[in-house]
Scaffold this active site. Structure first.
Site, PDB file in Angstrom:
ATOM      1  CG  LEU A 670      -2.000   1.246   1.160  1.00  0.00           C
ATOM      2  CD1 LEU A 670      -3.153   0.774   0.170  1.00  0.00           C
ATOM      3  CD2 LEU A 670      -2.503   1.029   2.627  1.00  0.00           C
ATOM      4  NE  ARG A 674       5.595   6.961   2.266  1.00  0.00           N
ATOM      5  CZ  ARG A 674       6.001   6.522   3.306  1.00  0.00           C
ATOM      6  NH1 ARG A 674       6.593   7.418   4.101  1.00  0.00           N
ATOM      7  NH2 ARG A 674       5.654   5.238   3.907  1.00  0.00           N
ATOM      8  CG  ASN A 699      -4.967   3.838  -0.294  1.00  0.00           C
ATOM      9  OD1 ASN A 699      -6.171   3.457  -0.758  1.00  0.00           O
ATOM     10  ND2 ASN A 699      -5.039   4.155   0.911  1.00  0.00           N
ATOM     11  CG  ASP A 747       5.029   3.009   1.128  1.00  0.00           C
ATOM     12  OD1 ASP A 747       5.179   3.162   2.404  1.00  0.00           O
ATOM     13  OD2 ASP A 747       4.657   4.207   0.470  1.00  0.00           O
ATOM     14  CG  ASP A 835      -2.060  -2.244  12.267  1.00  0.00           C
ATOM     15  OD1 ASP A 835      -3.020  -1.723  12.741  1.00  0.00           O
ATOM     16  OD2 ASP A 835      -0.933  -1.779  12.566  1.00  0.00           O
ATOM     17  NE  ARG A 878      -1.426   1.120  16.305  1.00  0.00           N
ATOM     18  CZ  ARG A 878      -1.712   0.493  14.934  1.00  0.00           C
ATOM     19  NH1 ARG A 878      -2.149   1.504  14.192  1.00  0.00           N
ATOM     20  NH2 ARG A 878      -1.287  -0.650  14.871  1.00  0.00           N
TER      21      ARG A 878
END
Length: 921
Positions: A670, A674, A699, A747, A835, A878
């Site tokens: 993903l 960049r 994305n 990445d 994740d 998170r």
């Protein structure tokens, strides 16, 4: 001449020419003198000069020599002469060097020409060898095909069954109760390869359609529009469905009128075979108006059945449709822990009518034990439950009289008390929820009992059904003993003991399974309709349709830049990573649903996990996965020729071994604007063994630069365009992913080739787990009474981040299509936590923690631009995600583990500031 002059003088000075001889003599003297003078000058003067100069040069002061002979160095003492001399010497040296180089190059050219000739000969020989090998391979393949053709039967599509012409004289069974599939269902309309087409009548085209409950009808129509089996072509349909309820009482048609309308359906064909009549109930007082209607050979799906009406294996008991047009609110559902709640069990209800009149004498328990069976056990149940409540041994709540007007109910049925919200609040405080079946044993299931079951499962109260004759919803495909207790009424005196003896682990497992059943089969109209179709399809042994995959829209890109090899990534020491694939990418074998297995997966218990795996064949995504339904079996289950070599050193390193010795994986990366970081990451994958392809999930709404040159790493690079910027795109089941193994990688992640290969080997040994490198764990915050996300280095972990992890493509389907939408919405809201969501999903399904493999601390890119995880709000978000996910699942599914997989060849170097943990090798 002197004589001549003398003669001339003697003769009087006159010559022959008449001139005076004196003049002639003087003239001759001058010429002679001039000649002599010149001779002397030319001869003696140089000699004198030379003598003079030589005398001067012999002086003692050598430094005063001016004209003497000098050496070359002395002549260069003058500045400009010195420069000229240096230039001369330099040019001379360069000329000599160039000449030497020229001779050397000529020698090398000669040698290279000889090598070129030798290489040409080798190439010609190699071409000949390659051609021979191709011929051998072609012959071998041809021989293999011939051998397979000789040893395998020729398979072709079955002869399609054709429906018979309408036969009005086709006899009905002696009784409608005797209807079963073999005598009331026309299989000729449902060939194995038909795909199970279903035609749904439009209720608005018929008079009874105006009597349907608006919410029921609207929810049903919305579900039909999105179902994969529904067809508009009635001529090819296998099953015909008509919705007849729930009906509104003021405008409800008479039974005879409804019967006539059903028989007049265009595809009824005199007896209604292959028809399904659905009567959904949204309220507990739904009437069983189909009881007095002749439905012929049509199947019936509703929540209320009498024994003379219900045909096992033919009719279907469905759950009530409470949430008709709304999704369940997970924030209002109580957590599954703590296991035990305030009340051990609870019951509220009022019985309007009993089997025996109030004047009938009540028999004692002693009389019953002596053999006189009671006509109705309800009195005994009331007495026993009140005695338990009065004993104060446990907190229980039983009420047999409603404080308000009870809901309408069928005779001998326990009516519901109060409003739905009030009943749910009581069940949230109850460990068990008692469900007393109707006293009339001929009533096998009622809408009131189904409503009590629905509400108990919704809030996590374990149902205790008193009455073993009951037919619970979808009872032929669901193991109700894993989520509920079904107890005969005569055992009412033993119920208290039985409930107290169940362990906390069993209680949690039953509550978790009940929650799964409610979410999967009860909660929405889509679930109810999909479950009904799945039951019929499985009964007639038609395979499910493949689940859809996300179509990858490729972004055109230029490729051709030769990818270099990062020495830090390629330095693997003596470890043999395996062969670099020189053949086309090898996809995992597609899973083709075998026709003989359509009825074998009803109670499949994957890996004996206490979770809901064995119920997946009938989940809302009922279509079976195309290649992932066998992942726990590690592939085909047989060892082909050339399989495992027994683990002998170098040979074992060079091959994957195991039951699937030939397997590859797909990298899913993903990225978001960049390009330079992405190109570097792709180049590091050059030469990676067992790599099938790389799927780059672009994305960003901004397309890549047109002049961007993508690296050539030896395998295809597929750049996929997404509809929106969402981290959920990382786990979409793209159709370009042709392998079971997926390596999800950021990445900006740095992983060595040996690290990736080691992780791939470990994943192949645990295909149902997430196997990756960066480990994290969750912790309970006692002051705030909430869960926290922790990224500190620890010997214990409960999550493996998917920024560098292997997982099975099966979980991509579950994440995208089965996992509650509220979780994916949370990920989009925070642009974070995808994740964590994947770890929650896998742990919830397998009840196993992930597996961490050791990395060499090269996970993050040190010089890359700042990532989202560097933001201060990243960890706060998170924390919120973990607590929200716990509310959605109803409990904390993550499991702790201290297990870490390390290779003896890995030679891990731990930094001095890291705490050393135990290594499990």
């Amino acid at each position: 001449e002197l004589m001549t002059g003398y003669t001339m003088l003697r003769n009087g000075g006159v010559g022959n020419g008449g001139q005076p001889w004196v003049l002639r003599w003087s003239s001759r003297i001058r010429l002679t003198w001039l000649s002599f003078t010149l001779f002397v000058i030319l001869v003696f003067f140089p000699l004198i000069a030379h003598y003079y100069l030589t005398t001067i040069d012999d002086a003692d002061d050598a430094g005063k020599r001016i004209f003497g002979p000098r050496t070359g160095n002395e002549l260069c003492e003058v500045k400009h002469v010195q420069d000229l001399c240096r230039i001369r010497e330099s040019v001379s040296e360069e000329l000599l060097q160039l000449e030497a180089k020229r001779q050397e190059l000529n020698s090398e050219i000669t040698k290279l020409n000889l090598k070129i000739e030798a290489c040409k000969k080798s190439i010609e020989n190699a071409k000949q060898d390659l051609l021979q090998l191709k011929n051998v391979i072609s012959q071998t393949e041809h021989s293999y095909k011939e051998l397979m053709a000789q040893n395998q039967p020729k398979l072709s599509l079955p002869i399609r069954l054709l429906p018979d012409k309408d036969d009005a004289t086709f006899p009905l069974p002696k009784s409608n109760r005797n209807c079963r599939l073999h005598n009331c269902f026309d299989y000729s309309r449902c060939p194995l390869t038909s795909g199970f087409p279903v035609y749904v009548y439009n209720s608005d085209d018929y008079p009874f359609g105006s009597s349907l409950d608006p919410l029921i009808k609207q929810a049903f129509e919305a579900t039909v529009r999105t179902n994969v089996y529904v067809t508009e072509n009635a001529n090819i349909a296998c099953v015909y469905i008509i919705l007849v309820g729930e009906m509104q009482e003021p405008v409800m048609p008479k039974p005879t009128e409804l019967e006539q309308q059903l028989h007049s359906l265009p595809y009824w064909r005199t007896d209604g075979h292959n028809h399904l009549i659905i009567n959904l109930s949204r309220k507990s007082e739904t009437q069983n108006f189909i009881y007095n209607i002749s439905t012929g050979r049509a199947m019936i799906a509703q929540s209320t059945f009498y024994d003379v009406q219900y045909r096992p294996g033919f009719d279907i008991v469905v759950s009530p449709l409470v949430h008709a047009m709304s999704e369940p609110n997970f924030l209002e559902i109580p957590p599954q822990v703590p296991v035990k709640r305030k009340y051990l069990f609870s019951f509220q209800g009022e019985k309007i009518e009993s089997l025996r009149s109030s004047l009938q004498e009540v028999r004692s328990f002693e009389e019953e034990i002596e053999g006189n069976a009671p006509a109705d056990y309800d009195d005994r149940i009331i007495t026993t439950l009140k005695a338990v409540q009065d004993s104060k041994l446990d907190f229980v709540l039983v009420e047999f009289t409603c404080k308000n007007q009870p809901k309408a109910s069928l005779p001998t049925e326990w009516a519901l008390c109060g409003e739905r919200d009030d009943r749910l609040e009581l069940l949230k405080l109850s460990t068990f929820a008692l469900i007393i079946t109707p006293g009339d044993t001929h009533l096998v299931i009622s809408a009131g009992c189904a409503m009590r079951l629905f509400e108990a499962l919704e809030v996590g109260a374990i149902p205790v059904v008193l009455g073993e004759q009951v037919q619970l919803p979808y009872n032929d495909v669901i193991r109700w003993n894993e989520a509920a207790l079904i107890i005969p009424k005569p055992r009412i005196t033993e119920v208290h003991f039985l409930l107290r003896s169940i362990s906390d682990n069993d209680l949690l497992a039953m509550r978790r399974q009940g929650r799964f059943l409610w979410e999967t089969y009860f909660s929405t109209s889509d679930n109810v309709f999909s479950t009904v179709l799945a039951i019929i399809r499985t009964r007639i042994q038609i395979p499910a349709a493949p689940i859809r995959e996300e179509t990858a829209v490729e972004i055109p890109h230029r490729s051709g830049k030769a990818a270099g090899t990062d020495p830090n990534m390629a330095d693997n020491g003596d470890l043999d990573l395996g062969p670099v694939e020189t053949e086309p990418p090898y996809a995992s074998p597609k899973y083709l649903r075998n026709f003989t297995l359509t009825a074998m997966d009803i109670y499949r218990n994957w890996n004996s996990a206490p979770g809901p795996f064995h119920l997946f064949p009938y989940t809302p995504f009922d279509p079976v996965l195309p290649s992932e339904a066998k992942f726990l079996g590690s592939g085909t289950g047989f060892r082909p020729i050339g399989g495992g070599a027994g683990g002998s050193g170098k040979e074992f390193q060079a091959a994957l071994g195991g039951n699937v010795p030939r397997e590859q994986f797909t990298v899913v990366m993903l990225t978001y604007e960049r390009e330079e970081v992405l190109m570097n990451s792709l180049e590091r994958l050059n030469g990676l063994p067992y790599l099938n392809k790389v799927v780059v999930v672009w994305n960003s709404p901004k397309l890549p630069s047109e002049d961007l040159l993508w690296p050539d790493i030896g395998v295809p690079i597929m750049v996929v365009r997404t509809e929106k910027n969402s981290l959920n795109n990382r786990f979409l089941p793209w159709d370009e992913i042709e392998t079971e193994a997926i390596l999800s990688i950021d990445d900006d992640a740095h992983l060595r080739h040996d690290e990736i290969m080691f992780g791939f080997r470990v994943w192949r040994e645990a295909r149902d787990r997430i196997v990756g490198f960066p480990g994290r764990y969750h912790a309970w915050d006692i002051p705030h009474q909430s869960w926290l996300y922790n990224s500190n280095y620890s010997c214990e972990l409960s999550m493996v981040l998917t920024g560098a992890a292997f997982f099975h493509k099966y979980y991509a389907y579950l994440y995208s299509y089965v996992m509650p939408q509220a979780i994916r919405d949370m990920v989009d809201e925070y642009i974070n936590c995808e994740d964590i969501a994947m770890n929650f999903l896998v742990s919830h399904l397998t009840r196993k923690p992930p597996i961490k493999v050791t990395s060499r601390w090269t996970f993050r890119c040190p010089g890359c631009p700042q990532a989202l995880s560097h933001d201060d709000s990243h960890f706060h978000e998170r924390h919120k995600c973990i607590n929200f996910f716990v509310k959605v699942y109803g409990y904390m599914p993550l499991l702790y583990t201290q297990f870490r997989v390390d290779s003896v060849l890995f030679k891990t170097r731990l930094p001095h500031d890291k705490t050393k943990c135990f290594k499990f090798i």
